[in-house]
Scaffold this motif. Structure first.
Motif, PDB file in Angstrom:
ATOM      1  N   PRO A 148     -11.929   4.582 -13.216  1.00 19.99           N
ATOM      2  CA  PRO A 148     -10.671   4.753 -12.575  1.00 19.99           C
ATOM      3  C   PRO A 148     -10.564   5.694 -11.116  1.00 19.99           C
ATOM      4  CG  PRO A 148     -10.830   6.293 -14.558  1.00 19.99           C
ATOM      5  CD  PRO A 148     -11.844   5.056 -14.449  1.00 19.99           C
ATOM      6  N   ASP A 149     -11.878   6.249 -10.784  1.00 19.76           N
ATOM      7  CA  ASP A 149     -12.085   7.006  -9.727  1.00 19.76           C
ATOM      8  C   ASP A 149     -12.672   6.055  -8.455  1.00 19.76           C
ATOM      9  OD1 ASP A 149     -11.756   9.613 -11.007  1.00 19.76           O
ATOM     10  OD2 ASP A 149     -13.795   9.589 -11.907  1.00 19.76           O
ATOM     11  N   ASN A 150     -13.030   4.901  -8.952  1.00 22.29           N
ATOM     12  CA  ASN A 150     -13.476   3.881  -7.738  1.00 22.29           C
ATOM     13  C   ASN A 150     -12.507   2.856  -7.206  1.00 22.29           C
ATOM     14  OD1 ASN A 150     -15.758   5.729  -7.639  1.00 22.29           O
ATOM     15  ND2 ASN A 150     -16.696   4.445  -9.133  1.00 22.29           N
ATOM     16  N   ILE A 151     -12.677   2.424  -6.253  1.00 21.84           N
ATOM     17  CA  ILE A 151     -11.946   1.319  -5.710  1.00 21.84           C
ATOM     18  C   ILE A 151     -12.900   0.277  -5.411  1.00 21.84           C
ATOM     19  CG2 ILE A 151     -10.354   0.187  -4.089  1.00 21.84           C
ATOM     20  CD1 ILE A 151      -9.054   2.070  -5.742  1.00 21.84           C
ATOM     21  N   LEU A 152     -12.825  -0.912  -6.044  1.00 27.36           N
ATOM     22  CA  LEU A 152     -13.780  -2.075  -5.592  1.00 27.36           C
ATOM     23  C   LEU A 152     -13.021  -3.001  -4.464  1.00 27.36           C
ATOM     24  CD1 LEU A 152     -16.316  -3.503  -5.858  1.00 27.36           C
ATOM     25  CD2 LEU A 152     -15.500  -4.717  -7.995  1.00 27.36           C
ATOM     26  N   LEU A 153     -13.635  -3.183  -3.348  1.00 21.81           N
ATOM     27  CA  LEU A 153     -13.065  -3.898  -2.209  1.00 21.81           C
ATOM     28  C   LEU A 153     -14.102  -5.136  -2.229  1.00 21.81           C
ATOM     29  CD1 LEU A 153     -11.189  -4.646  -0.104  1.00 21.81           C
ATOM     30  CD2 LEU A 153     -12.270  -2.885   1.457  1.00 21.81           C
ATOM     31  N   VAL A 154     -13.582  -6.181  -2.511  1.00 21.14           N
ATOM     32  CA  VAL A 154     -14.495  -7.604  -2.361  1.00 21.14           C
ATOM     33  C   VAL A 154     -14.204  -8.292  -1.203  1.00 21.14           C
ATOM     34  CG1 VAL A 154     -15.262  -9.693  -3.605  1.00 21.14           C
ATOM     35  CG2 VAL A 154     -14.746  -7.801  -4.911  1.00 21.14           C
ATOM     36  N   ASN A 155     -15.094  -8.537  -0.208  1.00 22.98           N
ATOM     37  CA  ASN A 155     -14.925  -9.552   0.983  1.00 22.98           C
ATOM     38  C   ASN A 155     -15.570 -10.868   0.388  1.00 22.98           C
ATOM     39  OD1 ASN A 155     -14.940 -11.164   3.304  1.00 22.98           O
ATOM     40  ND2 ASN A 155     -16.072  -9.469   4.422  1.00 22.98           N
ATOM     41  N   GLY A 156     -14.442 -11.785   0.267  1.00 24.74           N
ATOM     42  CA  GLY A 156     -14.772 -13.110  -0.520  1.00 24.74           C
ATOM     43  C   GLY A 156     -15.276 -14.134   0.457  1.00 24.74           C
ATOM     44  N   GLU A 157     -16.135 -13.803   1.505  1.00 25.45           N
ATOM     45  CA  GLU A 157     -16.452 -14.634   2.610  1.00 25.45           C
ATOM     46  C   GLU A 157     -17.033 -15.977   1.667  1.00 25.45           C
ATOM     47  OE1 GLU A 157     -19.993 -14.975   5.881  1.00 25.45           O
ATOM     48  OE2 GLU A 157     -19.399 -12.975   5.034  1.00 25.45           O
ATOM     49  N   GLY A 158     -17.973 -15.893   0.638  1.00 22.27           N
ATOM     50  CA  GLY A 158     -18.508 -17.039  -0.089  1.00 22.27           C
ATOM     51  C   GLY A 158     -17.604 -17.774  -0.932  1.00 22.27           C
TER      52      GLY A 158
ATOM     53  N   LEU B  37     -15.504   4.314  -2.686  1.00 21.63           N
ATOM     54  CA  LEU B  37     -14.987   2.993  -2.122  1.00 21.63           C
ATOM     55  C   LEU B  37     -16.134   1.870  -2.358  1.00 21.63           C
ATOM     56  CD1 LEU B  37     -12.930   1.036  -1.121  1.00 21.63           C
ATOM     57  CD2 LEU B  37     -13.681   1.616   1.059  1.00 21.63           C
ATOM     58  N   LEU B  38     -16.564   1.233  -3.279  1.00 22.96           N
ATOM     59  CA  LEU B  38     -17.427   0.115  -3.256  1.00 22.96           C
ATOM     60  C   LEU B  38     -17.103  -1.132  -2.623  1.00 22.96           C
ATOM     61  CD1 LEU B  38     -18.097   0.699  -7.127  1.00 22.96           C
ATOM     62  CD2 LEU B  38     -19.365   1.719  -5.134  1.00 22.96           C
ATOM     63  N   GLU B  39     -17.821  -1.610  -1.841  1.00 23.19           N
ATOM     64  CA  GLU B  39     -17.857  -2.947  -1.027  1.00 23.19           C
ATOM     65  C   GLU B  39     -18.538  -3.598  -1.181  1.00 23.19           C
ATOM     66  OE1 GLU B  39     -16.429  -3.009   2.909  1.00 23.19           O
ATOM     67  OE2 GLU B  39     -15.424  -1.033   3.243  1.00 23.19           O
TER      68      GLU B  39
ATOM     69  N   LEU C 256       0.668  -1.291   0.056  1.00 21.34           N
ATOM     70  CA  LEU C 256       0.089  -0.046  -0.084  1.00 21.34           C
ATOM     71  C   LEU C 256       0.834   1.318  -0.016  1.00 21.34           C
ATOM     72  CD1 LEU C 256      -2.883  -0.877   2.409  1.00 21.34           C
ATOM     73  CD2 LEU C 256      -3.028  -0.752  -0.209  1.00 21.34           C
ATOM     74  N   LYS C 257       2.146   1.075  -0.031  1.00 25.30           N
ATOM     75  CA  LYS C 257       3.027   2.300  -0.180  1.00 25.30           C
ATOM     76  C   LYS C 257       2.978   2.863  -1.700  1.00 25.30           C
ATOM     77  CE  LYS C 257       6.040   1.189   3.502  1.00 25.30           C
ATOM     78  NZ  LYS C 257       7.587   0.866   3.978  1.00 25.30           N
ATOM     79  N   LYS C 258       2.499   1.772  -2.539  1.00 20.48           N
ATOM     80  CA  LYS C 258       2.177   2.243  -3.909  1.00 20.48           C
ATOM     81  C   LYS C 258       0.881   2.767  -4.136  1.00 20.48           C
ATOM     82  CE  LYS C 258       5.605  -1.538  -5.123  1.00 20.48           C
ATOM     83  NZ  LYS C 258       5.824  -2.734  -5.822  1.00 20.48           N
ATOM     84  N   PRO C 259       0.457   3.247  -5.442  1.00 26.13           N
ATOM     85  CA  PRO C 259      -0.768   3.560  -5.521  1.00 26.13           C
ATOM     86  C   PRO C 259      -1.674   2.471  -5.609  1.00 26.13           C
ATOM     87  CG  PRO C 259       0.659   4.708  -7.115  1.00 26.13           C
ATOM     88  CD  PRO C 259       1.583   3.673  -6.293  1.00 26.13           C
ATOM     89  N   MET C 260      -2.915   2.619  -5.310  1.00 28.74           N
ATOM     90  CA  MET C 260      -3.953   1.583  -5.053  1.00 28.74           C
ATOM     91  C   MET C 260      -4.185   0.953  -6.531  1.00 28.74           C
ATOM     92  SD  MET C 260      -6.328   2.365  -1.773  1.00 28.74           S
ATOM     93  CE  MET C 260      -6.964   0.757  -1.553  1.00 28.74           C
ATOM     94  N   LEU C 261      -4.338  -0.537  -6.468  1.00 20.95           N
ATOM     95  CA  LEU C 261      -5.293  -1.171  -7.503  1.00 20.95           C
ATOM     96  C   LEU C 261      -6.645  -0.813  -7.636  1.00 20.95           C
ATOM     97  CD1 LEU C 261      -3.345  -4.516  -7.355  1.00 20.95           C
ATOM     98  CD2 LEU C 261      -2.746  -2.612  -8.847  1.00 20.95           C
ATOM     99  N   PRO C 262      -7.246  -0.997  -8.878  1.00 21.04           N
ATOM    100  CA  PRO C 262      -8.750  -0.798  -8.937  1.00 21.04           C
ATOM    101  C   PRO C 262      -9.566  -1.846  -8.041  1.00 21.04           C
ATOM    102  CG  PRO C 262      -7.951  -1.582 -11.029  1.00 21.04           C
ATOM    103  CD  PRO C 262      -6.611  -1.309 -10.320  1.00 21.04           C
ATOM    104  N   ILE C 263      -9.163  -2.902  -8.037  1.00 19.07           N
ATOM    105  CA  ILE C 263      -9.911  -3.988  -7.396  1.00 19.07           C
ATOM    106  C   ILE C 263      -9.181  -4.685  -6.272  1.00 19.07           C
ATOM    107  CG2 ILE C 263     -11.245  -5.997  -7.711  1.00 19.07           C
ATOM    108  CD1 ILE C 263     -11.791  -5.119 -10.873  1.00 19.07           C
ATOM    109  N   TYR C 264      -9.741  -4.985  -5.416  1.00 17.23           N
ATOM    110  CA  TYR C 264      -9.234  -6.041  -4.113  1.00 17.23           C
ATOM    111  C   TYR C 264      -9.932  -6.899  -3.695  1.00 17.23           C
ATOM    112  CZ  TYR C 264      -4.983  -2.898  -3.668  1.00 17.23           C
ATOM    113  OH  TYR C 264      -4.083  -1.824  -4.035  1.00 17.23           O
TER     114      TYR C 264
ATOM    115  N   ALA D 233      -7.571   3.814   1.608  1.00 18.87           N
ATOM    116  CA  ALA D 233      -8.516   4.576   0.628  1.00 18.87           C
ATOM    117  C   ALA D 233      -8.896   5.669   1.119  1.00 18.87           C
ATOM    118  CB  ALA D 233      -9.647   3.447   0.404  1.00 18.87           C
ATOM    119  N   ARG D 234      -9.152   6.037   2.498  1.00 22.67           N
ATOM    120  CA  ARG D 234      -9.530   7.203   2.876  1.00 22.67           C
ATOM    121  C   ARG D 234      -8.386   8.231   2.583  1.00 22.67           C
ATOM    122  NH1 ARG D 234     -11.925   4.180   6.863  1.00 22.67           N
ATOM    123  NH2 ARG D 234     -10.199   4.487   8.262  1.00 22.67           N
ATOM    124  N   GLN D 235      -7.047   7.756   3.162  1.00 18.88           N
ATOM    125  CA  GLN D 235      -5.970   8.551   2.877  1.00 18.88           C
ATOM    126  C   GLN D 235      -5.730   9.055   1.600  1.00 18.88           C
ATOM    127  OE1 GLN D 235      -3.098   6.049   4.837  1.00 18.88           O
ATOM    128  NE2 GLN D 235      -3.548   6.487   6.956  1.00 18.88           N
ATOM    129  N   ALA D 236      -6.006   8.172   0.658  1.00 18.06           N
ATOM    130  CA  ALA D 236      -5.937   8.575  -0.993  1.00 18.06           C
ATOM    131  C   ALA D 236      -6.973   9.504  -1.220  1.00 18.06           C
ATOM    132  CB  ALA D 236      -5.963   7.329  -1.791  1.00 18.06           C
TER     133      ALA D 236
END
Length: 332
Positions: A104-114, A78-80, A12-20, A41-44
Motif C-alpha cells: 500500500p505504500d508503493n505505486i507500480l507504473l507499467v509502461n506496456g511498450e511490449g 514509485l516502481l516503474e 487523478l483527482k481521486k486517490p491513486m490506484l496501486p497499479i497503472y 505521484a510526486r504530489q502525493a
C-alpha cells in the motif's frame, strides 16, 4: 479499470490506484500519460522512483525486492516497469502475485511498450489489472488530426485557422511528436491566430507513413494523399517489394469481396468474412463500390509487372509502376 487518456486528469483527482498500466501505439500520448502519473505521484508524497527495464535478461526477483525494500528518501516508492517485451510465464506469475497483495505504500507504473491488443484478453493480464488503472492510448486518426491540433494550440494560447490546421495536419501526419514540436515553435513565433502562410514558412514536413496508410488512401480514392505517401515511403527507404505486396494483397481482397457480393452476401457480411474490421472497413467499402471488376483486373496486371520490376525482370522503375497503380485505383 479502463481509463481514457483524456479522462486521466479527472481520474487523478481521486486517490491513486496501486497499479497503472499505460500502453498504446502513439509514443507522444503514452509519454504524456506516464508523465501525468509521475507528477501526481510526486504530489502525493512519493519521493523516490525506481525504474526497471524488462528485456530478455531481466530477473523478476528485482521487482519483488524493490517492492519489499525501504526508500531512503520517503515512506513510499514509485516502481516503474518498462516492458520492452511481453512477460514470460515467470514474469506473468510475479505480476499476478504482486497484484494480489500490492504494497500500500508503493505505486507500480507499467509502461506496456511490449504489449499488444491480444495481451488485453489473456488470463494473466486480466488478473494483474483487476484492481489497476489501464490507460490504452490509440493513435489519432487522420480525419481527427486537425481538431486535435486546434485543441493543443488553444492550450498554448494559439488559434489555428481552418487552413492552417489542415496544412499542419498534412505536414505532421503520423508523427504526433513532431506535431507537438511544431506547435511549440509556432507559439514562439506567433501570438493569437496562426495562418496557413505562417505554417508554410515555419513547419518542416515530418509525415511518417506505413504501407497500410497507402492502401487506405487508395481505397478512399484520394490520389494526392496516396501519391504523397508513396513518395514518402520511397524516400524513407522502404523496400518496394513490401509496398507491392501490400497493394496486391488489398486488391485481391477487394476482388474477393466483389465476388461474395455477386454470391448474395451483403457488403458488411463480405467484409467480416474476409476479416476486414474496425477502421479498415470504411476505405475498403469505398473501393469495392467505386472500382469495377475490369479495372481491378487492369490493376492486377500492373502489379504483376511491378513484381517483375522489383525482381529485376522488367526494366521499368517499380515506384513509377506503383504510381500508375494508384492512379487507376483512385479514379472515380
Amino acid at each position: 479499470m479502463d481509463i481514457k487518456a483524456e479522462q486521466l486528469a479527472q481520474h487523478l483527482k481521486k486517490p491513486m490506484l496501486p497499479i497503472y498500466v499505460v500502453m498504446g501505439q502513439e509514443p507522444l500520448l503514452v509519454m504524456e500519460a506516464l508523465d501525468k502519473l509521475r507528477q501526481h505521484a510526486r504530489q502525493a508524497g512519493i519521493g523516490e522512483r525506481r525504474v526497471m527495464h524488462v528485456d530478455a535478461q531481466f530477473n523478476w526477483a528485482e521487482l519483488i525486492e524493490a517492492n519489499q525494500s525501504l526508500s531512503l528518501f520517503s515512506d513510499r516508492l514509485l516502481l516503474e516497469l518498462n516492458l520492452e517485451r511481453k512477460p514470460d510465464k515467470a514474469g506473468q506469475d510475479v505480476l499476478v502475485e504482486y497484484a494480489t497483495s500490492p504494497n500500500p505504500d508503493n505505486i507500480l507504473l507499467v509502461n506496456g511498450e511490449g504489449l499488444d491488443r491480444a495481451s488485453l484478453k489473456t488470463k494473466w493480464f486480466k488478473s494483474f489489472t483487476a484492481n489497476a488503472g489501464v490507460i490504452n492510448v490509440w493513435p489519432v486518426k487522420r480525419h481527427e488530426l486537425p481538431r486535435w491540433l486546434e485543441q493543443r494550440a488553444r492550450a498554448l494560447k494559439l488559434s489555428l485557422t481552418t487552413d492552417a490546421a489542415e496544412l499542419l495536419a498534412e505536414r505532421v501526419d503520423g508523427n504526433l511528436l513532431a506535431a507537438r514540436q511544431e506547435l511549440d515553435k509556432l507559439a514562439l513565433l506567433a501570438e493569437g491566430e496562426v495562418s496557413a502562410e505562417l505554417v508554410l514558412e515555419s513547419v518542416v514536413d515530418h509525415a511518417r507513413f506505413t504501407v497500410f496508410d497507402l492502401t487506405d488512401a487508395a481505397h478512399s480514392g484520394d490520389l494526392g494523399r496516396a501519391q504523397r505517401i508513396l513518395d514518402s515511403l520511397r524516400s524513407e527507404g522502404v523496400e518496394p517489394l513490401m509496398v507491392q505486396w501490400a497493394l496486391t494483397r488489398e486488391a485481391r481482397l477487394a476482388m474477393q469481396i466483389q465476388t461474395r457480393l455477386k454470391d448474395g452476401e451483403s457488403l458488411d457480411q463480405a467484409c467480416m468474412s474476409m476479416r476486414i474490421m474496425g477502421p479498415r472497413q470504411a476505405p475498403m467499402k469505398q473501393a469495392v463500390q467505386r472500382v469495377k471488376p475490369a479495372r481491378w483486373s487492369a490493376i492486377m496486371q500492373l502489379l504483376q509487372r511491378t513484381d517483375a520490376a522489383v525482381k529485376g525482370v522488367d526494366a521499368l522503375d517499380p515506384w513509377l509502376l506503383m504510381g500508375q497503380v494508384l492512379l487507376r485505383w483512385s479514379m472515380r
